[in-house]
Design a protein around this motif. Sequence first.
Motif, mmCIF file in Angstrom:
data_model
loop_
_atom_site.group_PDB
_atom_site.id
_atom_site.type_symbol
_atom_site.label_atom_id
_atom_site.label_comp_id
_atom_site.label_asym_id
_atom_site.label_seq_id
_atom_site.Cartn_x
_atom_site.Cartn_y
_atom_site.Cartn_z
ATOM 1 N N ALA A 84 7.609 -3.469 -0.037
ATOM 2 C CA ALA A 84 6.548 -2.552 0.375
ATOM 3 C C ALA A 84 5.197 -3.111 -0.057
ATOM 4 C CB ALA A 84 6.765 -1.177 -0.255
ATOM 5 N N SER A 85 4.206 -2.923 0.799
ATOM 6 C CA SER A 85 2.888 -3.491 0.537
ATOM 7 C C SER A 85 1.807 -2.545 1.033
ATOM 8 C CB SER A 85 2.753 -4.844 1.240
ATOM 9 O OG SER A 85 1.457 -5.370 1.081
ATOM 10 N N GLN A 86 0.649 -2.645 0.397
ATOM 11 C CA GLN A 86 -0.511 -1.901 0.886
ATOM 12 C C GLN A 86 -1.189 -2.625 2.036
ATOM 13 O OE1 GLN A 86 -2.515 -1.553 -2.997
ATOM 14 N NE2 GLN A 86 -2.376 0.658 -2.776
ATOM 15 N N GLY A 140 -4.568 3.196 2.917
ATOM 16 C CA GLY A 140 -4.701 4.638 2.695
ATOM 17 C C GLY A 140 -3.365 5.347 2.687
ATOM 18 N N GLN A 141 -2.536 5.032 3.659
ATOM 19 C CA GLN A 141 -1.203 5.618 3.733
ATOM 20 C C GLN A 141 -0.363 5.185 2.537
ATOM 21 O OE1 GLN A 141 -0.455 7.921 5.708
ATOM 22 N NE2 GLN A 141 -0.812 7.507 7.861
ATOM 23 N N ALA A 142 -0.483 3.921 2.166
ATOM 24 C CA ALA A 142 0.322 3.392 1.077
ATOM 25 C C ALA A 142 0.004 4.087 -0.240
ATOM 26 C CB ALA A 142 0.104 1.886 0.951
ATOM 27 N N ASP A 143 -1.248 4.387 -0.478
ATOM 28 C CA ASP A 143 -1.634 5.057 -1.728
ATOM 29 C C ASP A 143 -0.947 6.406 -1.866
ATOM 30 O OD1 ASP A 143 -3.201 2.979 -2.569
ATOM 31 O OD2 ASP A 143 -5.090 3.838 -1.845
ATOM 32 N N SER A 144 -0.948 7.201 -0.801
ATOM 33 C CA SER A 144 -0.328 8.526 -0.865
ATOM 34 C C SER A 144 1.178 8.412 -1.047
ATOM 35 C CB SER A 144 -0.661 9.329 0.398
ATOM 36 O OG SER A 144 -0.103 8.715 1.562
ATOM 37 N N HIS A 145 1.781 7.357 -0.466
ATOM 38 C CA HIS A 145 3.219 7.154 -0.603
ATOM 39 C C HIS A 145 3.575 6.803 -2.050
ATOM 40 C CE1 HIS A 145 7.126 6.673 1.167
ATOM 41 N NE2 HIS A 145 7.240 5.422 0.766
ATOM 42 N N GLN A 146 2.776 5.941 -2.661
ATOM 43 C CA GLN A 146 3.017 5.596 -4.059
ATOM 44 C C GLN A 146 2.871 6.817 -4.957
ATOM 45 O OE1 GLN A 146 1.914 1.307 -5.412
ATOM 46 N NE2 GLN A 146 0.266 1.972 -4.077
ATOM 47 N N THR A 161 3.503 -2.291 7.507
ATOM 48 C CA THR A 161 3.085 -2.557 6.120
ATOM 49 C C THR A 161 4.051 -3.414 5.312
ATOM 50 O OG1 THR A 161 4.049 -0.563 5.093
ATOM 51 C CG2 THR A 161 1.861 -0.347 6.068
ATOM 52 N N GLY A 162 5.346 -3.242 5.437
ATOM 53 C CA GLY A 162 6.286 -4.000 4.622
ATOM 54 C C GLY A 162 6.247 -5.484 4.973
ATOM 55 N N LEU A 163 6.440 -6.322 3.934
ATOM 56 C CA LEU A 163 6.435 -7.767 4.092
ATOM 57 C C LEU A 163 7.864 -8.310 3.994
ATOM 58 C CD1 LEU A 163 3.363 -8.507 1.817
ATOM 59 C CD2 LEU A 163 3.402 -8.506 4.327
#
Length: 268
Positions: free
Chosen positions: A192-194, A199-205, A259-261
Amino acid sequence: MTDETAAPGGVDLTRPSAARVYDYYLGGAHNFAVDREMAERAIGLWPDLPQIMQANRAFLRRAVQFCVDAGIRQFLDLGSGIPTVGNVHEVAQNLAPDARIVYVDNDPVAAAYSENILRGNDRTAVVQADLRQPDQVLDHPAVRSLLDFDEPVAVMMVAVLHFVPDSDDPAGIITRYREVMAPGSCLVLSHASQDGQPGQADSHQDLYRRTATPMTMRSKSQVAALLADFDVVEPGIVFFPQWRPLSPEDVDDNPERFTGLAAVGRKP
């Protein structure tokens, strides 16, 4: 959906499990109410999540095929979750019936259901263990009896290292597994990556910080550092749909939304 009364003894049904939440994203049936509640909250914040998880699973299938085509016949799947439809053993053994697979997960529910799913398949094994303890994993009798580390092996770390915080030294963990891998072995990694949707990644974390499995997203450069001792095969470290798609139509017009690498590294 899974009946909570059928859960193995000692399982905490008040906290969601990353493995069972992932199972829910994939449309599986091995999850509980607490997992479904968290998944739905996450989807409410990030509607693309089920598609992202499905793209990650599609990468896993293509990576397994790549490894089989490269002559690899044994797989160590770390943080495997629940091996539902399209997982490592199905893909590998469909292409090479002699392929051997060991699934490793620290979730007792994932391990219990994995054993049920794999019953009767003598070329697979399930180990309940924590990938952060490489010696315990590598010395486990099931691992030693099924896998020969003098021959190339594919070590799978698919959608799991983002649950390993920096304080647990993910690079050091990878190094320990690499030490036992024969030349020609592969490390299959997704993370998983930002990158793409910060913005979406921050809320998920933030959501995962409330669980037993907080998430540490990493950038492309950080993932590259984890693969520093491997030769990364083409096309390098890319978003899920971009890794060796089966056809041009399989690449989304906006791949960064996933987003995922994803990457595969080969040990020279």
